[in-house]
Write a protein that holds these residues in place. Structure first.
Motif, PDB file in Angstrom:
ATOM      1  N   GLU A  69      67.033  54.092 -95.626  1.00 12.41           N
ATOM      2  CA  GLU A  69      68.539  53.947 -95.240  1.00 12.41           C
ATOM      3  C   GLU A  69      69.475  53.162 -96.223  1.00 12.41           C
ATOM      4  N   HIS A  70      68.870  51.953 -96.598  1.00 17.35           N
ATOM      5  CA  HIS A  70      69.446  51.034 -97.371  1.00 17.35           C
ATOM      6  C   HIS A  70      69.605  51.408 -98.995  1.00 17.35           C
ATOM      7  N   GLY A  71      68.887  52.782 -99.153  1.00 22.10           N
ATOM      8  CA  GLY A  71      69.032  53.272-100.556  1.00 22.10           C
ATOM      9  C   GLY A  71      67.995  52.714-101.466  1.00 22.10           C
ATOM     10  N   ALA A  72      67.299  51.884-101.046  1.00 24.12           N
ATOM     11  CA  ALA A  72      65.962  51.505-102.103  1.00 24.12           C
ATOM     12  C   ALA A  72      65.118  52.536-102.526  1.00 24.12           C
ATOM     13  N   TRP A  73      64.715  53.492-101.596  1.00 20.61           N
ATOM     14  CA  TRP A  73      63.871  54.250-101.692  1.00 20.61           C
ATOM     15  C   TRP A  73      64.481  55.903-101.290  1.00 20.61           C
ATOM     16  N   ARG A  74      63.899  56.956-101.796  1.00 23.01           N
ATOM     17  CA  ARG A  74      64.529  58.140-101.318  1.00 23.01           C
ATOM     18  C   ARG A  74      63.099  59.021-100.735  1.00 23.01           C
ATOM     19  N   ALA A  75      63.545  59.863-100.095  1.00 23.76           N
ATOM     20  CA  ALA A  75      62.377  60.860 -99.615  1.00 23.76           C
ATOM     21  C   ALA A  75      62.621  62.293-100.469  1.00 23.76           C
ATOM     22  N   VAL A  76      61.415  62.370-101.159  1.00 24.64           N
ATOM     23  CA  VAL A  76      61.644  63.708-102.025  1.00 24.64           C
ATOM     24  C   VAL A  76      60.701  64.627-101.272  1.00 24.64           C
ATOM     25  N   GLY A  77      59.986  64.506-100.366  1.00 19.00           N
ATOM     26  CA  GLY A  77      59.053  65.568 -99.662  1.00 19.00           C
ATOM     27  C   GLY A  77      59.025  64.990 -98.331  1.00 19.00           C
ATOM     28  N   ARG A  78      58.258  65.850 -97.506  1.00 19.83           N
ATOM     29  CA  ARG A  78      57.981  65.329 -95.930  1.00 19.83           C
ATOM     30  C   ARG A  78      57.010  64.285 -95.917  1.00 19.83           C
ATOM     31  N   HIS A  79      56.090  63.976 -96.928  1.00 20.52           N
ATOM     32  CA  HIS A  79      55.238  63.023 -97.409  1.00 20.52           C
ATOM     33  C   HIS A  79      55.463  62.001 -98.337  1.00 20.52           C
ATOM     34  N   THR A  80      56.242  62.102 -99.470  1.00 20.25           N
ATOM     35  CA  THR A  80      56.492  61.404-100.478  1.00 20.25           C
ATOM     36  C   THR A  80      57.643  61.117-100.657  1.00 20.25           C
ATOM     37  N   LEU A  81      57.660  59.738-101.252  1.00 20.90           N
ATOM     38  CA  LEU A  81      58.842  59.002-101.252  1.00 20.90           C
ATOM     39  C   LEU A  81      59.034  58.471-102.741  1.00 20.90           C
ATOM     40  N   ASP A  82      60.093  58.568-103.228  1.00 16.84           N
ATOM     41  CA  ASP A  82      60.419  57.915-104.723  1.00 16.84           C
ATOM     42  C   ASP A  82      61.041  56.716-104.645  1.00 16.84           C
ATOM     43  N   VAL A  83      60.205  55.520-105.011  1.00 23.21           N
ATOM     44  CA  VAL A  83      60.594  54.288-104.882  1.00 23.21           C
ATOM     45  C   VAL A  83      60.849  53.508-106.061  1.00 23.21           C
ATOM     46  N   THR A  84      60.985  54.213-107.238  1.00 22.26           N
ATOM     47  CA  THR A  84      61.531  53.652-108.483  1.00 22.26           C
ATOM     48  C   THR A  84      62.604  54.378-109.417  1.00 22.26           C
ATOM     49  N   GLY A  85      63.060  55.408-108.444  1.00 24.78           N
ATOM     50  CA  GLY A  85      64.003  56.168-109.002  1.00 24.78           C
ATOM     51  C   GLY A  85      63.641  56.977-110.258  1.00 24.78           C
ATOM     52  N   VAL A  86      62.534  57.852-110.169  1.00 21.12           N
ATOM     53  CA  VAL A  86      61.854  58.334-111.426  1.00 21.12           C
ATOM     54  C   VAL A  86      62.484  59.872-111.329  1.00 21.12           C
ATOM     55  N   GLU A  87      62.407  60.549-112.659  1.00 24.32           N
ATOM     56  CA  GLU A  87      62.603  61.989-112.885  1.00 24.32           C
ATOM     57  C   GLU A  87      61.677  62.652-112.240  1.00 24.32           C
ATOM     58  N   LEU A  88      61.608  63.725-111.352  1.00 30.08           N
ATOM     59  CA  LEU A  88      60.802  64.344-110.845  1.00 30.08           C
ATOM     60  C   LEU A  88      60.157  65.457-111.782  1.00 30.08           C
ATOM     61  N   THR A  89      59.629  65.036-112.950  1.00 36.72           N
ATOM     62  CA  THR A  89      59.118  66.257-114.080  1.00 36.72           C
ATOM     63  C   THR A  89      57.763  65.752-114.506  1.00 36.72           C
ATOM     64  N   GLY A  90      57.121  66.383-115.189  1.00 38.27           N
ATOM     65  CA  GLY A  90      55.765  66.186-115.686  1.00 38.27           C
ATOM     66  C   GLY A  90      54.725  65.383-114.431  1.00 38.27           C
ATOM     67  N   ARG A  91      53.960  64.457-114.839  1.00 36.46           N
ATOM     68  CA  ARG A  91      53.118  64.111-113.859  1.00 36.46           C
ATOM     69  C   ARG A  91      53.807  63.710-112.673  1.00 36.46           C
ATOM     70  N   ALA A  92      54.934  62.968-112.456  1.00 37.45           N
ATOM     71  CA  ALA A  92      55.399  62.944-111.106  1.00 37.45           C
ATOM     72  C   ALA A  92      55.682  64.206-110.374  1.00 37.45           C
ATOM     73  N   ALA A  93      55.926  65.207-111.014  1.00 39.35           N
ATOM     74  CA  ALA A  93      56.084  66.547-110.249  1.00 39.35           C
ATOM     75  C   ALA A  93      54.861  67.031-109.864  1.00 39.35           C
ATOM     76  N   TRP A  94      53.845  66.796-110.666  1.00 41.62           N
ATOM     77  CA  TRP A  94      52.279  67.401-110.197  1.00 41.62           C
ATOM     78  C   TRP A  94      51.897  66.370-108.863  1.00 41.62           C
ATOM     79  N   TRP A  95      52.198  65.268-108.886  1.00 37.72           N
ATOM     80  CA  TRP A  95      51.718  64.223-107.867  1.00 37.72           C
ATOM     81  C   TRP A  95      52.471  64.926-106.519  1.00 37.72           C
TER      82      TRP A  95
END
Length: 335
Positions: A69-95
Motif C-alpha cells: 500500500e505504501h508503494g515499496a513493493w508491488r504484487a506481480v502475481g498471486r504469490h509473487t512480489l517485486d520488492v526492488t523494482g525489477v524489469e520482468l524479463t530474463g531470469r526474473a520472468a522465469w522465476w
C-alpha cells in the motif's frame, strides 16, 4: 532454502510519550527494516520474493499488505512480489512463471534451453510445462503446456526439463520448420547437450508432427547415419535437370590431397556440402583456406558453400544458385 535471520522490529515506547512525528519516524524505520529483509530474501531471485517466503521470515500478512500500500513493493502475481523494482524479463520472468504455475511447473522448450545457457535466440513468451491435472491460472507472457510425460527434470535452482527433452519440445513447438531446425542446431553447436543424448531421446519419441523433418535434421546436426550425403545432392540436381557432377573428385592442395564433395569438372564448378562440424572450432578457417587454394592452384573457377541444413530447408534457393553457376560456366544466360 535457508531463511535469513529476521531483523528484529524496533522497540515501541509508550504511545503517550511519543509525538506524531516520532510515531511517523518509527513507522518509517519499521518499513525500512521490512524492506531490507525482503531485499535479502529476493537477492537470489532477481529481486522477486513470494509471500510465503516473507511470512516464513517473520512478516505478517498485514505488514506485507502495508508495504504494498505504501508503494515499496508491488504484487506481480498471486504469490509473487517485486520488492526492488525489477524489469520482468530474463531470469526474473522465469522465476515469476514458475512460482505462479504451481509445484509441478518446470521451464520447458526454448525457455529451459535459455536457462541452460542458450544464447542468440529471442523468445517473446516463457514456456512452462505443468502436470496434466494441475489447475493453473493464465499468465500474461507465459505459455503453459501439459505433456503426457514431463521427462527428465533438472531440479537445481530454476526447475527445468533436461536439454535433450527441452530441445525436442522447442523444435515441435516452433513457429516454422526453419525455426525448428535452427533451435536443434544451436543447442548442439553451443554444446548444451551431446549429439548422442539427443539422438537417444529422439528415438523414444512416439508421436511428432515434424517427425520426418526432425529425423533428418537431428541426423545432420549430430552427424548420424541419416545425414544428407553427396549422393542425395546429386539426386536433387538430376531432378532439376542439371548435368550430373563428378563426386568426391581428387585434387592436390597446399596441404596434400583434397577430396571435393561435388564437382562439375569440365565447368570448374565446385559445391561443398557443409555438415554440422563445419560450425565448430576452427573448421570454418580450414574450409576457407582449402577453398581459396583450390581456386588459385587448380581448375576450380567457382566454389559454392551449402550448409546441409540449408539444403534441407531451402533446397530450391540453393539449387537456383548452382544452376546459375553452371549456366555461367557454360556461357548461356541463366534461366
Amino acid at each position: 532454502m535457508d531463511t535469513p535471520t529476521s531483523i528484529p522490529p524496533m522497540p515501541e515506547p509508550d504511545a503517550s510519550s511519543r509525538s506524531r512525528a516520532d510515531r511517523a519516524a518509527a513507522a518509517r524505520l519499521e518499513r525500512e527494516r521490512r524492506h531490507q529483509l525482503a531485499k535479502r530474501l529476493a537477492q537470489p531471485y532477481e529481486g522477486l520474493a513470494t509471500r510465503s517466503m516473507l511470512h516464513a521470515a517473520g512478516l505478517t500478512r498485514g505488514q506485507v499488505r502495508s508495504q504494498i500500500e505504501h508503494g515499496a513493493w508491488r504484487a506481480v502475481g498471486r504469490h509473487t512480489l517485486d520488492v526492488t523494482g525489477v524489469e520482468l524479463t530474463g531470469r526474473a520472468a522465469w522465476w515469476l512463471a514458475l512460482w505462479e504455475s504451481g509445484r509441478s511447473a518446470a521451464l520447458d522448450g526454448i525457455s529451459a534451453l535459455q536457462a541452460a545457457g542458450l544464447t542468440g535466440w529471442d523468445e517473446p513468451v516463457v514456456h512452462v510445462s505443468v502436470a496434466n491435472g494441475a489447475h493453473v491460472r493464465p499468465l500474461v507472457g507465459v505459455r503453459h503446456h501439459r505433456p503426457r510425460i514431463l521427462g527428465r527434470v533438472i531440479e537445481s535452482e530454476l526447475r527445468r526439463t533436461a536439454p535433450e527433452v527441452a530441445v525436442l519440445r522447442a523444435a515441435q513447438w516452433a513457429r516454422s520448420d526453419q525455426a525448428a531446425a535452427t533451435v536443434v542446431a544451436m543447442a548442439v553447436q553451443q554444446r548444451l547437450l551431446p549429439g548422442a543424448a539427443l539422438m537417444e531421446c529422439w528415438g523414444q519419441v512416439q508421436a511428432s508432427k515434424r517427425r520426418g523433418l526432425l529425423t533428418e535434421v537431428i541426423g545432420d546436426v549430430c552427424d548420424g547415419a541419416h545425414s544428407l550425403s553427396e549422393l542425395d545432392f546429386a539426386r536433387l540436381c538430376r531432378a532439376r535437370g542439371l548435368p550430373g557432377p563428378t563426386r568426391q573428385a581428387l585434387r592436390t592442395g597446399a596441404g596434400g590431397r583434397v577430396y571435393l564433395d561435388v564437382l562439375w569438372e569440365e565447368l570448374g564448378v565446385h559445391v561443398e556440402i557443409q555438415g554440422a562440424h563445419h560450425n565448430q572450432g576452427l573448421a570454418g578457417v580450414e574450409d576457407a583456406l582449402r577453398s581459396n587454394n583450390l581456386q588459385i592452384d587448380n581448375d576450380v573457377k567457382v566454389t559454392l558453400h551449402i550448409p546441409v541444413l540449408g539444403l534441407r530447408l531451402r533446397p530450391d534457393a540453393f539449387l537456383d544458385q548452382v544452376e546459375r553457376a553452371i549456366n555461367a560456366a557454360i556461357g548461356r544466360p541463366a534461366a
